[in-house]
Write an enzyme that holds these catalytic residues in place. Structure first.
Site, PDB file in Angstrom:
ATOM      1  N   GLU A  46       0.816  -1.219   0.000  1.00  0.00           N
ATOM      2  CA  GLU A  46       0.000   0.000   0.000  1.00  0.00           C
ATOM      3  C   GLU A  46       0.847   1.265   0.000  1.00  0.00           C
ATOM      4  O   GLU A  46       0.479   2.268  -0.628  1.00  0.00           O
ATOM      5  CB  GLU A  46      -0.956  -0.007   1.201  1.00  0.00           C
ATOM      6  CG  GLU A  46      -2.132  -0.947   1.049  1.00  0.00           C
ATOM      7  CD  GLU A  46      -1.758  -2.412   1.153  1.00  0.00           C
ATOM      8  OE1 GLU A  46      -2.500  -3.256   0.600  1.00  0.00           O
ATOM      9  OE2 GLU A  46      -0.724  -2.714   1.784  1.00  0.00           O
TER      10      GLU A  46
ATOM     11  N   HIS B  87     -11.006  -6.042   8.063  1.00  0.00           N
ATOM     12  CA  HIS B  87     -11.734  -5.818   6.821  1.00  0.00           C
ATOM     13  C   HIS B  87     -12.974  -4.958   7.033  1.00  0.00           C
ATOM     14  O   HIS B  87     -13.840  -4.907   6.156  1.00  0.00           O
ATOM     15  CB  HIS B  87     -12.176  -7.147   6.185  1.00  0.00           C
ATOM     16  CG  HIS B  87     -11.054  -8.043   5.801  1.00  0.00           C
ATOM     17  ND1 HIS B  87     -10.424  -8.856   6.717  1.00  0.00           N
ATOM     18  CD2 HIS B  87     -10.437  -8.255   4.618  1.00  0.00           C
ATOM     19  CE1 HIS B  87      -9.464  -9.541   6.107  1.00  0.00           C
ATOM     20  NE2 HIS B  87      -9.457  -9.191   4.828  1.00  0.00           N
TER      21      HIS B  87
END
Length: 348
Positions: A71, A140
């Site tokens: 990321e 998540h």
């Protein structure tokens, strides 16, 4: 035609949010060859939620491509691409994964225009699904929007309907500043009320289901009055708009519900006007309470509307705990807790 559309569009279809986002990306990639899409599994596979399905086939691997699980590298590359002249739209597969890229967002993207005296810009749009609704647990399901609203130079956008998702995403891609575009995955395929998987109502009857074909924009920094009312002002965004509607409808409350749409820039004028009219304010968000964006909203309402308030400002939020897996639906601000807050305001 809704306010914010910039071109006349006659064909309207019923799309869910995933389809609307996909269409926005397709429209912008077709209009501007500088728009590039990349991230983990966004190319051949079309994204874990299929938001980028078909884009690589339509525009090629040089404009829609997969990246390593990195990321920091994804966002860092996007900053460089933006400075070079491209309009990158990186996807972070889940908002929970964005933290390794914070330094690139905060130290580079948010500051680039200022530190270069306008010589360079960072016109990147970081898309990411956020919030709960899939029993994804702590890694998540987080709602980290408040982190980004604290950073000067970043814009934070959260749609709650397919119409807004498409129009806001197009506006974000065209914007010259970095935009964090959070997509509430719980309503990717339709709105839910908070009663587990019980729909609020069929999409065919829902305002946000109708999405014009082609290009249009919804301006950043302009809230939407979902429904007008006199009893209280309910301020929310994302999934919580649908939950608030369901609660107010069930209780028969004549509430004015405002969808912020963008947290930064914030349309505080619409909020202020509403609260001064109703005299009562309820703020709802899924993120944890402490340090959540609701605290900033509450302060702004108190500063601007103090002499018009007829009751303390109410906040209904997620809990200050790690995100639970099996207890996800108890964590959400749902009908019970929101209903209790509504009752307190109505009795005040």
């Amino acid at each position: 035609m809704e306010a914010g559309m910039t071109e006349a569009v006659t064909t309207v279809r019923r799309l869910n949010m995933i389809e609307a986002i996909n269409e926005a990306l397709h429209v912008m990639m077709e209009r501007d060859c500088n728009v590039v899409v990349f991230g983990e599994d966004v190319g051949y596979f079309g994204g874990v939620f299929r938001a980028t399905a078909g884009l690589q086939k339509a525009f090629g691997k040089h404009r829609v491509f997969d990246t390593p699980i990195n990321e920091c590298g994804i966002i860092g590359a996007a900053v460089g691409m933006g400075a070079y002249g491209l309009r990158p739209v990186p996807e972070i597969q889940f908002a929970d994964y964005i933290y390794p890229g914070l330094d690139q967002l905060i130290s580079e993207a948010a500051r680039l225009r200022y530190r270069s005296a306008g010589e360079f810009i960072a016109p990147l749009t970081v898309r990411s699904p956020f919030g709960g609704g899939i029993f994804g647990g702590q890694t998540h399901s987080q709602s980290p929007e408040a982190l980004f609203t604290h950073v000067a130079g970043l814009k934070t956008v959260i749609p709650c309907t397919p119409y807004d998702a498409k129009g806001l995403l197009i506006s974000a891609i065209e914007d010259d500043d970095p935009v964090i575009f959070f997509e509430p995955k719980r309503i990717y395929n339709g709105p839910f009320s908070g009663y587990y998987d019980k729909p609020v109502e069929p999409w065919a009857k829902h305002e946000g289901s109708e999405v014009p074909e082609g290009y249009y924009t919804v301006p950043l920094g302009k809230a939407r009055i979902v429904q007008e009312g006199e009893a209280m002002s309910v301020i929310a965004y994302g999934t919580m708009i649908h939950v608030a509607q369901a609660v107010c409808r069930e209780k028969g409350i004549d509430a004015e519900i405002i969808d912020l749409r963008t947290l930064v820039p914030l349309d505080i004028e619409t909020v202020e006007k509403s609260v001064k009219k109703t005299g009562k304010c309820l703020i709802i968000h899924e993120a944890t309470r402490t340090g959540g964006f609701g605290g900033e909203l509450s302060a702004l309402v108190q500063e601007r509307c103090f002499y018009h308030l007829e009751a303390p400002i109410e906040r209904v939020t997620g809990f200050d705990t790690p995100y639970p897996h099996s207890l996800e639906w108890a964590y959400f601000p749902g009908p019970v807790r929101i209903g209790e807050a509504v009752d307190r305001l109505m009795k005040a």
